[in-house]
Design a protein around this motif. Structure first.
Motif, PDB file in Angstrom:
ATOM      1  N   VAL A 318       0.847  -1.141  -0.148  1.00  0.00           N
ATOM      2  CA  VAL A 318       0.179   0.050  -0.056  1.00  0.00           C
ATOM      3  C   VAL A 318       0.902   1.154  -0.180  1.00  0.00           C
ATOM      4  O   VAL A 318       0.616   2.395  -0.185  1.00  0.00           O
ATOM      5  CB  VAL A 318      -1.124   0.043   1.404  1.00  0.00           C
ATOM      6  N   LEU A 321       0.849   3.682  -2.874  1.00  0.00           N
ATOM      7  CA  LEU A 321      -0.292   4.519  -3.059  1.00  0.00           C
ATOM      8  C   LEU A 321      -0.167   5.824  -2.356  1.00  0.00           C
ATOM      9  O   LEU A 321      -0.571   6.968  -2.985  1.00  0.00           O
ATOM     10  CB  LEU A 321      -1.349   3.872  -2.466  1.00  0.00           C
ATOM     11  N   THR A 353      -7.258   8.112 -10.403  1.00  0.00           N
ATOM     12  CA  THR A 353      -7.828   7.327  -9.060  1.00  0.00           C
ATOM     13  C   THR A 353      -8.678   6.392  -9.780  1.00  0.00           C
ATOM     14  O   THR A 353      -8.887   5.218  -9.293  1.00  0.00           O
ATOM     15  CB  THR A 353      -8.411   8.389  -7.985  1.00  0.00           C
ATOM     16  N   CYS A 356      -6.974   3.317 -11.321  1.00  0.00           N
ATOM     17  CA  CYS A 356      -6.612   2.751 -10.305  1.00  0.00           C
ATOM     18  C   CYS A 356      -7.624   1.706  -9.539  1.00  0.00           C
ATOM     19  O   CYS A 356      -7.369   0.511  -9.379  1.00  0.00           O
ATOM     20  CB  CYS A 356      -5.990   3.537  -9.108  1.00  0.00           C
ATOM     21  N   MET A 376      -1.072   0.616  -7.295  1.00  0.00           N
ATOM     22  CA  MET A 376      -1.051   1.799  -6.124  1.00  0.00           C
ATOM     23  C   MET A 376      -0.297   3.073  -6.814  1.00  0.00           C
ATOM     24  O   MET A 376      -0.821   4.129  -6.311  1.00  0.00           O
ATOM     25  CB  MET A 376      -0.196   1.081  -5.222  1.00  0.00           C
ATOM     26  N   GLY A 379      -2.870   5.244  -8.695  1.00  0.00           N
ATOM     27  CA  GLY A 379      -3.623   5.749  -7.397  1.00  0.00           C
ATOM     28  C   GLY A 379      -3.119   6.929  -6.758  1.00  0.00           C
ATOM     29  O   GLY A 379      -3.874   7.903  -6.409  1.00  0.00           O
ATOM     30  N   GLY A 380      -2.070   6.920  -6.374  1.00  0.00           N
ATOM     31  CA  GLY A 380      -1.537   7.772  -5.567  1.00  0.00           C
ATOM     32  C   GLY A 380      -1.249   9.027  -6.455  1.00  0.00           C
ATOM     33  O   GLY A 380      -1.382  10.078  -5.842  1.00  0.00           O
TER      34      GLY A 380
END
Length: 538
Positions: A318, A321, A353, A356, A376, A379-380
């Protein structure tokens, strides 16, 4: 120059570079408290429910915090506009750290949820006062943009460390330390803010501030009943109790709508909501919170409960992210002055996002770690482009007298979205998982006995409990490994269904960014915005 010990100072006066740096370091420590809480707790949640039991309260650990924060943020934002933000920053640090100690000491899920609600009060005060303090420190928009990158970097660094730190602390010395770690950070923040943050008051000494306490109570009743409805209705159906909660929710929001139009000092200023551009930003902040917290809370659950990974490994996966939120923030500060308007970055943020989340639908227990890390990262980057640009746009677009409450409402709407996202996704995951497990065991002779043990996903988060159940299943002639594997797949499927909600919200947000104020840091664009009436002079 007025010394920082003065009780108040004009917002037009500036601090020395040294004092500005030290004041910002104090605010960065405050941001660290909020950022760590978002990511450390979500990584540790599966381990927490394993020890304290009560998977039905899994989402409540997050939503109780968010609910009290939502109510606190606009109240403190309004008080800060009048009395200055420094006293509220100091009080918020004390409350947040005390509540963190209570969380670490909790002996059951109900005590933890209650302590998290108190922590949400402190967190709401932090968000409602600390982030708006940057406007007081740096009235000039161009100067503020440079210093704000420092706050965003601190927030991103804490986010980056959060998942790995949460996984490491959860495995050793234990999940309680994810809350205790806030105490030393809070002490440093308290000392720095006390010493260097100036006390800037915008209200006049003879002006009496009226806080819309009835409005706050109606917001609490409306959001609280909505949360209960979302959490409990899928489990109990529309019973008399559920209908009563639904009626209470409707009445509370209807009363709030009429009250806020009549009261002299509304908690939610009508002038901000009547501005279509600003109103669209509140909606986008809510959808951003919906998407971000759906991923932050349920991706670790998928990794640990669905893919059977350890808390440490899940935290490492994670980490990209949240790490790339910081990378995105740094790049954003470089790019923003060179593009026509900030809405383009928000649009790209929602698109990434959403991408992701869509890619997470392809993830399964056999997915390579490289694939998961890449998803991830996407998304980040998306998250890092969304909320900071909404905040920057609000700082420029809102009238100067309403900047504090405008930013506070923006943050509170993000929390409303986060609360709904966590609750709706959680309710969906619970319902789909139980139905999937029930359908699978319905095909097994005598499966009802074992269905009860696997109906709660808690067992999928504990290797010891799984080993015990595996032995029992094998002893009675069942293929225990296949049945437990089926339960893991059922949890992954349930989380995938929950993520479809997030994708729908992301697509709607992507299409809605065109209604944002078109602010830019190019001189001609700012001047045009002032002439059109949706920007104030920096």
């Amino acid at each position: 120059m007025i010394s920082h010990q003065e009780p108040s100072r004009s917002s037009r006066q500036t601090l020395s570079n040294r004092d500005s740096l030290m004041a910002m370091l104090g605010l960065c420590c405050v941001a660290t408290l909020v950022a760590l809480d978002q990511t450390v707790v979500s990584t540790a949640l599966p381990a927490i429910v394993t020890e304290l039991h009560g998977f039905d309260l899994y989402a409540w650990v997050a939503t109780s915090y968010l609910l009290t924060s939502v109510i606190t943020v606009p109240v403190v934002g309004r008080l800060g506009d009048q009395f200055g933000r420094r006293p509220f920053v100091l009080a918020s640090i004390v409350i947040f750290c005390a509540a963190s100690a209570f969380c670490g000491y909790a002996s059951n899920m109900h005590a933890l949820v209650a302590a998290r609600a108190l922590q949400g009060v402190g967190g709401g005060m932090l968000v409602g006062s600390a982030f708006a303090s940057i406007v007081d420190l740096f009235p000039d928009a161009h100067v503020r943009l440079r210093w704000q990158m420092m706050m965003a970097s601190a927030f991103g660094l804490a986010n980056t460390l959060g998942p790995s730190l949460g996984g490491a602390l959860t495995q050793s010395p234990g999940w309680r330390w994810i809350f205790y770690i806030n105490l030393p950070i809070g002490l440093v923040a308290l000392a720095a803010v006390w010493r260097f943050l100036p006390h800037v008051r915008h209200g006049t000494s003879g002006e009496k501030t009226r806080i819309d306490w009835p409005g706050a109570a109606m917001i609490a009743a409306g959001l609280g009943s909505l949360q209960l409805l979302v959490e409990l209705a899928p489990q109990h159906g529309f019973t008399t109790g559920m209908v009563a909660i639904a009626v209470l929710c409707v009445i509370a929001f209807a009363a709030l709508f009429h009250w806020e139009r009549r009261v002299a000092h509304p908690l939610i200023p009508g002038a901000l909501l009547r501005n279509a551009s600003l109103r669209s930003m509140f909606l986008l902040a809510a959808t951003n919170g919906f998407m971000q917290f759906s991923l932050l809370v349920y991706v670790p659950l998928m990794f640990q409960g669905g893919f059977d990974l350890s808390a440490r490994t899940a935290g490492m996966l994670v980490t990209p992210l949240v790490a790339f939120i910081m990378v995105s923030n740094v790049c954003n500060a470089r790019i923003l002055p060179r593009i026509p308007h900030a809405a383009l970055m928000v649009n790209l943020g929602f698109a990434l996002t959403t991408l992701c989340t869509a890619c997470m639908l392809l993830a399964n227990a056999h997915s390579s770690h490289a694939f998961l890390v890449a998803v991830m990262m996407i998304g980040g980057i998306g998250m890092g482009l969304t909320m900071p640009n909404l905040t920057i746009t609000m700082q420029q677009a809102a009238p100067r007298k309403d900047v504090g409450i405008g930013i506070a409402l923006l943050q509170s709407q993000r929390m409303v979205g986060a609360m709904l996202g966590t609750a709706l996704t959680g309710a969906t995951v619970n319902w789909v998982y139980r139905r999937t497990v029930a359908d699978a065991f319905a095909r097994e002779s005598g499966g009802a006995t074992w269905q009860q043990q696997l109906a709660n996903p808690e067992i999928l988060l504990s290797q010891e409990r799984q080993a015990t159940l595996l032995g029992q299943l094998t002893a009675t002639g069942y293929n225990g490994a296949a049945l437990i594997g089926m339960a893991h797949e059922a949890l992954v499927h349930a989380i995938h269904v929950g993520f479809w909600l997030t994708i729908a919200v992301g697509l709607a947000s992507f299409l809605s960014t065109r209604t944002m104020p078109r602010i830019s840091f190019r001189t001609s664009s700012v001047k045009a915005g002032v002439e059109e009436g949706y920007l104030h002079e920096p």
